[in-house]
Design an enzyme around this catalytic site. Structure first.
Site, short mmCIF file in Angstrom:
data_model
loop_
_atom_site.label_atom_id
_atom_site.label_comp_id
_atom_site.label_asym_id
_atom_site.label_seq_id
_atom_site.Cartn_x
_atom_site.Cartn_y
_atom_site.Cartn_z
N GLY A 227 0.78 -1.23 0.00
CA GLY A 227 0.00 0.00 0.00
C GLY A 227 0.81 1.28 0.00
O GLY A 227 0.23 2.36 0.18
N ASN A 306 9.18 0.78 -1.50
CA ASN A 306 9.39 2.17 -1.87
C ASN A 306 8.77 3.12 -0.85
O ASN A 306 8.07 2.72 0.07
CB ASN A 306 8.76 2.44 -3.24
CG ASN A 306 7.29 2.07 -3.29
OD1 ASN A 306 6.96 0.92 -3.50
ND2 ASN A 306 6.41 3.03 -3.07
N ASP A 351 10.84 4.32 -7.03
CA ASP A 351 10.13 3.08 -6.74
C ASP A 351 11.06 1.88 -6.88
O ASP A 351 10.66 0.81 -7.35
CB ASP A 351 8.90 2.92 -7.65
CG ASP A 351 8.03 1.74 -7.26
OD1 ASP A 351 8.07 1.32 -6.10
OD2 ASP A 351 7.29 1.23 -8.13
N LYS A 378 14.86 -4.02 -7.78
CA LYS A 378 14.44 -3.23 -8.94
C LYS A 378 15.54 -2.33 -9.49
O LYS A 378 15.55 -2.02 -10.68
CB LYS A 378 13.23 -2.37 -8.56
CG LYS A 378 11.89 -3.07 -8.57
CD LYS A 378 10.79 -2.04 -8.37
CE LYS A 378 9.41 -2.67 -8.33
NZ LYS A 378 8.36 -1.62 -8.15
N CYS A 657 -7.90 6.62 -13.60
CA CYS A 657 -8.43 5.35 -14.13
C CYS A 657 -7.39 4.47 -14.81
O CYS A 657 -7.65 3.29 -15.06
CB CYS A 657 -9.56 5.63 -15.13
SG CYS A 657 -10.77 6.83 -14.57
N CYS A 660 -5.99 0.81 -13.92
CA CYS A 660 -6.80 -0.39 -14.16
C CYS A 660 -7.15 -0.55 -15.63
O CYS A 660 -7.04 -1.64 -16.19
CB CYS A 660 -8.08 -0.34 -13.36
SG CYS A 660 -7.78 -0.01 -11.64
N MET A 698 -17.49 -2.38 -9.91
CA MET A 698 -17.04 -1.05 -10.31
C MET A 698 -17.33 -0.06 -9.20
O MET A 698 -18.49 0.25 -8.91
CB MET A 698 -17.77 -0.64 -11.59
CG MET A 698 -17.65 0.83 -11.96
SD MET A 698 -15.98 1.33 -12.38
CE MET A 698 -16.18 3.12 -12.47
#
Length: 735
Positions: A227, A306, A351, A378, A657, A660, A698
Site C-alpha cells: 500500500g 518504496n 520506486d 528493482k 483510471c 486499471c 465497479m
C-alpha cells in the site's frame, strides 16, 4: 475534493501524481463460472479418500530437512533459503521433451495469478485472485476443498496491483493465506473449515492490503502488507500459528518524530529523514513480498519497499537516506528486534523496492566459503551480501542502469548519477533506467547449486519521470499518492508503440561469484514468469505471451514448450507423488503491467484465462479450449466536446483510471476496455461512474468527480473509441 479548476490546471499524470486513483480494478472481474468449480465457495467440500489422514503436517524440522523428502514443496521457496531449486531428476534435459499435460483446472476469476503452490504428502495448496484458496489432489487435479475469504471486490481499488495473491503457507495441519483486504486467515487442512481470521491492518483509514505469501518458522506466521503508493506506514507482524495472537510487530519506517518511537532501530532511522511531510504521507517501506530465513543464524530477512511519496524532495526535502526504505533488514524472529540492514537505494525516488526475491546460499568467494544473501532488486544491481553481518561483498549491474554509475564496495553505497535526479530538473521529463518496474520485479528467481547460476526474470525498462508541484496530501482511499509524473505518453499508436517496444524482458542466467551474465533468452515484453531450477539440469519458466518452457540450465538451450492460453507470471514448482514427478504452472495474465501498460500488454498477444496446468512425462490429457469473452466493436456516440474538454478528460482518465483500464484508455484486457463501451453503456455513463455497476465490482466515484468532470472524462473516452474504430477500419482495409 478535487475541483474542476484544480483539475484543469494539472498536467496528465499517468501513473501519476499525488492524487492518482487506482480506480476500477475490480470491474467485471469474475469469469463465467467454470464447470469444474464448486459454486458455493463458502462451504468446504467433503474430504475425499485421497486426502491424507494428517494433511499439511509441516513444521520447521521438515522444512529444514526438505532435501530428505524432495517430492514435497513445503514452503514458498521449497526451503527456508528460498533457492527454488529441486533435487528431483526424473525429468531431465534428456527426456523433458516427453512432458505432456497431466491435469488442468480452471480457476474462478480471470485476473492475475501469481501464486507458488505448496505440495505436501500428495496435496497441493494454492491461491487464485481475490485470495481464494484451493486444495487439490496433486496427482489428479481433483478439488478436495476450497476456501474463499470473501474479500469485498469493491476494495480491489485499495491495493496494488490487481487482485493477485502469491500463495499460501502450511504448518501443523493449517493453511494460511493473506488476503487482499489485509486479513490473515488460517484454514483447517483436513476439511477446509476456517480456524481463525484476523485483521492485520493498523489503520483502516489507509489503503493497506496483502498480496504476498506468509512465511512460518518457530510456530510464528510472518506477514507484511502493501500500500505504499497509497500512503501507508510499512510493517511486518508475527502471529501465533495456532491461535492467531499477535506476538510482535516491526515497523520499517519511523513514526511521528513528535512522539516516542517503537524501538531503538526506529530512533536511529528517524535521523535519516527530514521535515514532517513523510509523516502524513505514511512513509512507505511496506514488506509486500520477499522473505528468507536462516535457522542456524536465527535471522529472518525481509525486503522493504518504496517510499510514500516517491518524490524525494516532497517527502524529505531531498535529504537523508530515509531508512529503512528499499532495504534488506535482518530481524530476530523470536522477538522482532532489528539486527542489521543493508539499503540498496538510499533516498529512493524511483520506486526501487528491495522487496524482490532473496536467496541464501554458501558460495566460494576468493577461496573462502561465505554465507551470503543474494538479491536482484528493482534498481538494476545484483547484490551479494554477508548474511551474518550485512556487509556488502559485491554488486554489479545485471540490467541497464542510469541512476547510478556503480556501487562503492568500501562504503556499500551507490555512486549516484545526477542526470536521474528529476526533482532538480525544473519540471522537465527525465529518462531513467530502469523505471518503476525495475530490472526485476516480484517474479521469483532461482539458484541452482549444480550450475552455480541464478536465473532471473529480467526487465529492460526505461521511464520518464517529471517533478510536479505538490498538490497536497489527500487522505482519501483509492488514490495513488506519488508526487511525481511517470510514463507520460501521447495518444497516438506510434507514440505508445515506441514505449511498448522499449519495454522488453528476458531470462537471464547470472554467475553471482563472477558477477556476470552467462546466457540470456529474450522475450517480447516484461512480466514473464518466475523460475524453477532442478537437478535434471533444467530451468522452467512461463512467458507473458502464453507459453510454458524448459531450458537447459547450463547453456539456455530451449528443450520443451507448451501453450498456456494466457500469460504466465507465477513461478512453477515440481514435486513427486507415488514415484512420478510433476511440474505445475499457475497461469493467468494480470498484475500491474497488464492493467496499467495496456498497449504494451497487448504486445504479448494473450487474454486473461486463469488456470492450473500440471505436466508429467507421457502425460496424455488434452488442453481444454479457453473461452475468452467477446471483444465488442467500438460504439461511440456523437460528441460536441471541445478540444479543451477532451484534453481535460485525458488528464482525468490518466490520473484516476489508467492503473486499471490502461494508459490512454488502452486496456490490457484484464478489466473492460472503455473504448469498447456499448451504446447502452455510453448512455448510462454518468450513472456507472456514480455507482450503478457497484454490484459488478465497479466502485462508485460519486462525490469525487463533478458533473462537468464526468462529462469531460466521457468526451475523452468517446474520442478514444473513435480512434480505435478508425484504426480497426484501416487494418481491415489493409487485409
Amino acid at each position: 475534493m478535487k475541483t474542476k479548476a484544480m483539475s484543469r490546471a494539472a498536467s496528465p499524470l499517468l501513473i501519476a501524481a499525488s492524487v492518482a486513483a487506482l480506480s476500477v480494478i475490480a470491474a467485471c472481474s469474475k469469469s463465467s463460472a467454470p464447470e469444474n468449480v464448486t459454486p458455493d465457495a463458502t462451504q468446504p467440500a467433503a474430504a475425499p479418500a485421497s486426502l491424507p489422514a494428517n494433511p499439511a503436517n509441516v513444521d520447521g524440522a521438515r522444512i529444514v530437512a526438505a532435501d530428505k523428502e524432495p517430492g514435497n514443496w513445503m514452503s514458498t521457496g521449497r526451503t527456508y533459503d528460498e533457492q527454488r531449486y529441486s533435487p528431483l531428476k526424473k525429468i531431465t534435459d534428456q527426456n523433458v521433451g516427453q512432458l505432456g499435460l497431466a491435469w488442468q483446472y480452471k480457476l474462478d476469476y480471470d485476473r492475475g495469478v501469481e501464486a507458488t503452490p505448496i505440495v505436501v504428502d500428495g496435496v497441493m495448496y494454492t491461491t487464485g485472485s481475490f485470495s481464494v484458496l484451493y486444495a487439490f489432489n496433486a496427482a489428479t487435479g481433483e478439488l478436495l476443498w476450497k476456501g474463499d475469504p470473501q474479500v469485498d471486490r469493491l476494495k480491489a481499488g485499495e491495493f496494488c496491483c490487481d487482485a493477485v495473491n502469491r500463495g499460501a503457507a502450511v504448518w501443523k495441519g493449517k493453511v494460511y493465506v493473506g488476503t487482499n483486504d489485509g486479513r490473515l486467515v488460517a484454514w483447517n487442512a483436513k476439511d477446509g473449515s476456517k480456524a481463525w481470521d484476523i485483521d492485520t491492518v493498523v489503520d483502516r483509514s489507509r489503503s493497506y492490503g496483502i498480496t504476498g505469501a506468509p512465511r512460518i518458522m518457530k510456530d510464528k506466521v510472518i506477514i507484511g502488507n502493501g500500500g505504499a503508493e497509497f500512503g501507508v506506514r510499512g510493517y511486518i507482524t508475527a502471529y501465533d500459528a495456532e491461535t492467531g495472537k499477535q506476538l510482535w510487530r516491526f515497523y520499517t519506517v519511523p513514526g511521528d518524530p513528535a512522539k516516542p518511537q517503537e524501538n531503538k532501530a526506529l530512533e536511529a532511522a528517524l535521523k535519516t529523514w527530514d521535515g514532517t511531510n513523510w509523516v502524513k504521507q505514511g512513509g512507505g517501506g511496506t514488506v509486500w513480498d520477499s522473505m528468507a530465513y536462516d535457522p542456524d543464524l536465527n535471522l529472518l530477512y525481509i525486503g522493504t519497499g518504496n517510499a510514500s511519496y516517491w518524490n524525494y524532495k516532497t517527502r524529505s526535502n531531498a535529504k537523508g537516506d530515509n531508512l529503512y526504505l528499499s532495504s534488506i533488514v535482518a530481524i530476530n524472529p523470536d522477538t522482532g528486534e532489528y539486527v542489521w540492514h543493508y539499503q540498496t537505494t538510499p533516498g529512493d525516488a524511483w520506486d526501487f523496492t528491495a522487496t524482490q526475491h532473496m536467496i541464501l546460499a554458501d558460495l566460494d568467494i576468493k577461496g573462502a566459503k561465505r554465507k551470503v544473501i543474494m538479491q536482484a532488486p528493482k534498481n538494476g544491481f545484483f547484490y551479494v551480501i554477508d548474511r551474518a553481518t550485512g556487509k556488502l561483498i559485491s554488486a554489479e549491474k545485471y540490467a541497464p542502469v542510469t541512476w547510478a554509475d556503480k556501487v562503492d564496495l568500501e562504503t556499500g553505497r551507490p555512486v549516484f548519477n545526477d542526470s536521474a535526479k528529476y526533482w532538480e530538473k525544473n519540471g522537465k521529463p527525465t529518462l531513467v533506467r530502469p523505471g518503476f518496474w525495475g530490472g526485476h520485479d516480484w517474479q521469483p528467481m532461482s539458484y541452482n547449486p549444480n550450475t552455480g547460476l541464478v536465473y532471473i526474470p529480467k526487465h529492460t525498462f526505461a521511464v520518464e519521470y517529471r517533478d510536479v508541484k505538490d498538490p497536497g496530501w489527500s487522505p482519501r482511499k483509492h488514490f495513488y499518492q506519488l508526487g511525481v509524473a511517470a510514463a507520460e505518453m501521447g495518444d497516438s499508436d506510434k507514440d505508445m508503440k515506441y514505449w511498448s517496444d522499449e519495454w522488453t524482458g528476458s531470462l537471464l542466467a547470472w554467475d553471482p561469484i563472477k558477477q556476470e551474465k552467462v546466457w540470456e533468452k529474450p522475450y517480447v515484453t516484461i512480466f514473464n514468469g518466475g523460475t524453477l531450477s532442478t537437478a535434471g539440469n533444467l530451468v522452467f519458466e512461463g512467458s507473458a505471451d502464453g507459453r510454458v518452457i524448459a531450458y537447459r540450465a547450463t547453456d539456455g538451450e530451449k528443450l520443451w514448450e507448451s501453450p498456456a492460453q494466457s500469460g504466465v507470471m507465477a513461478a512453477p514448482v515440481t514435486y513427486e507423488v507415488n514415484g512420478e514427478q510433476y511440474v505445475t504452472f499457475m497461469v493467468g495474465w494480470g498484475g500491474a503491467f497488464a492493467t496499467f501498460a495496456g498497449h504494451a500488454s497487448l504486445k504479448a498477444g494473450v487474454r486473461p484465462w486463469a488456470q492450473v496446468l500440471t505436466f508429467k512425462l507421457g502425460g496424455k490429457a488434452e488442453l481444454a479450449p479457453a473461452n475468452y469473452p467477446e471483444l465488442l466493436p467500438p460504439q461511440p456516440p456523437e460528441s460536441k466536446a471541445t478540444a479543451e474538454q477532451v484534453a481535460h478528460g485525458k488528464d482525468l482518465f490518466n490520473g484516476h483510471c489508467s492503473q486499471c483500464h490502461g494508459i490512454n484508455a488502452v486496456s490490457g484486457g484484464i478489466v473492460p476496455d472503455l473504448r469498447r463501451l456499448s451504446s447502452e453503456k455510453h448512455a448510462m455513463f454518468p450513472g456507472i461512474v456514480a455507482g450503478a455497476f457497484a454490484a459488478k465490482g465497479m466502485p462508485s466515484f460519486a462525490g469525487i468527480f463533478t458533473p462537468e468532470e464526468v462529462e469531460d472524462l466521457h468526451a475523452y473516452l468517446i474520442k478514444r473509441a473513435v480512434d480505435l474504430k478508425t484504426d480497426l477500419a484501416k487494418n481491415e482495409n489493409a487485409k
